[in-house]
Write a protein that holds these residues in place. Structure first.
Motif, PDB file in Angstrom:
ATOM      1  N   ASP A  50      38.161  35.692 -21.576  1.00 20.42           N
ATOM      2  CA  ASP A  50      39.458  35.160 -21.978  1.00 20.42           C
ATOM      3  C   ASP A  50      40.434  36.332 -22.081  1.00 20.42           C
ATOM      4  N   ASN A  52      43.366  36.512 -23.040  1.00 15.58           N
ATOM      5  CA  ASN A  52      44.293  36.419 -24.172  1.00 15.58           C
ATOM      6  C   ASN A  52      43.595  36.517 -25.523  1.00 15.58           C
ATOM      7  N   PHE A  53      42.353  36.975 -25.506  1.00 13.69           N
ATOM      8  CA  PHE A  53      41.591  37.080 -26.755  1.00 13.69           C
ATOM      9  C   PHE A  53      41.142  38.518 -26.940  1.00 13.69           C
ATOM     10  N   PRO A  54      41.393  39.113 -28.101  1.00 16.43           N
ATOM     11  CA  PRO A  54      42.182  38.575 -29.207  1.00 16.43           C
ATOM     12  C   PRO A  54      43.671  38.833 -28.994  1.00 16.43           C
ATOM     13  N   LYS A  55      44.492  38.190 -29.812  1.00 16.69           N
ATOM     14  CA  LYS A  55      45.943  38.319 -29.680  1.00 16.69           C
ATOM     15  C   LYS A  55      46.441  39.446 -30.596  1.00 16.69           C
ATOM     16  N   SER A  58      52.102  42.617 -30.220  1.00 13.57           N
ATOM     17  CA  SER A  58      52.637  43.393 -29.099  1.00 13.57           C
ATOM     18  C   SER A  58      53.143  44.773 -29.512  1.00 13.57           C
ATOM     19  N   PHE A 106      40.880  38.279 -37.006  1.00 14.80           N
ATOM     20  CA  PHE A 106      41.391  37.209 -36.156  1.00 14.80           C
ATOM     21  C   PHE A 106      40.648  35.916 -36.479  1.00 14.80           C
ATOM     22  N   GLY A 110      41.363  33.603 -31.839  1.00 19.84           N
ATOM     23  CA  GLY A 110      41.892  34.920 -31.512  1.00 19.84           C
ATOM     24  C   GLY A 110      43.260  35.203 -32.081  1.00 19.84           C
ATOM     25  N   ASN A 111      43.759  34.312 -32.946  1.00 19.86           N
ATOM     26  CA  ASN A 111      45.070  34.539 -33.555  1.00 19.86           C
ATOM     27  C   ASN A 111      44.977  35.630 -34.619  1.00 19.86           C
TER      28      ASN A 111
END
Length: 213
Positions: A50, A52-55, A58, A106, A110-111
């Motif tokens: 994934d 996009n994991f973890p997020k 930025s 997280f 993953g948030n």
């Protein structure tokens, strides 16, 4: 075998065949396949990365990830090494990005929840080379490092001879040992501990120590 015995045997075979689930017996007149099932078939797991994991927020860039732990709420805790951005082993140094704090939490998707660590404080010295993280049955967070002279120590920081205990919010609770020691068989000194675990039944801490001893 008598005719009566043969009939009894055939009936028994039919009954046994009827008890075998259709999913695991071959079709009538078809030989069972000896070919191993492909990934995704026959109940075998199939894994995909994934991206996009973890997020990670930025504003940060995560350093080398050294360990992962999961707590009782299935939250994922990642321990990373911020100094590896400026002091990598095999890639060009990154002197521009802002390193993420070494401890990040997280949720299962993953948030990002929170991050802390990286600085020494009253009563403890933060590890030079973050190595391991453990969330015990009470929810405390244990951190250990493995810097040992020039080994596992690209930034040439003090040796790691300590284990640190924090609350989930990053409040310091306890330290075992301290950095900068040489390591020995003394009970108050560690040297590059590799792993730890708190045994719930007795509330005892077990430590594998380590890279130096």
């Amino acid at each position: 075998m008598s005719k009566k015995g043969l009939i009894t045997f055939i009936i028994a075979v039919i009954i046994l065949l009827s008890l075998i689930p259709r999913s695991i017996r071959p079709a009538l007149g078809q030989a069972a396949s000896t070919e191993a099932p492909h990934f995704g078939e026959g109940g075998l797991p199939q894994f995909e990365r994934d991206p996009n994991f973890p997020k990670v927020p930025s504003k940060w860039r995560m350093g080398f990830g050294s360990d992962v732990a999961v707590d009782a709420q299935d939250h994922i805790w990642i321990l990373s090494r911020p100094h590896t951005l400026a002091h990598p082993r095999s890639t060009p140094p990154d002197l521009v990005s802002v390193p993420a704090p070494p401890v990040m939490e997280f949720d299962t998707d993953g948030n990002f929840i929170q991050a802390w660590g990286g600085e020494s404080g009253p009563g403890y010295q933060w590890p030079s080379n973050e190595h391991g993280i453990h969330i015990d049955y009470k929810g405390f967070v244990w951190i250990l490092g493995n810097a040992d002279g020039k080994s596992n120590n690209p930034a040439n920081l003090p040796n790691d001879n300590q284990i640190l205990k924090f609350t989930k919010e990053g409040k310091f609770v306890m330290a075992i040992g301290k950095s900068g020691q040489t390591g020995s068989n003394a009970t108050q000194v560690l040297k590059g501990a590799t792993r730890l675990y708190v045994y719930p039944k007795t509330n005892e801490l077990f430590v594998s120590d380590g890279y130096g001893n």
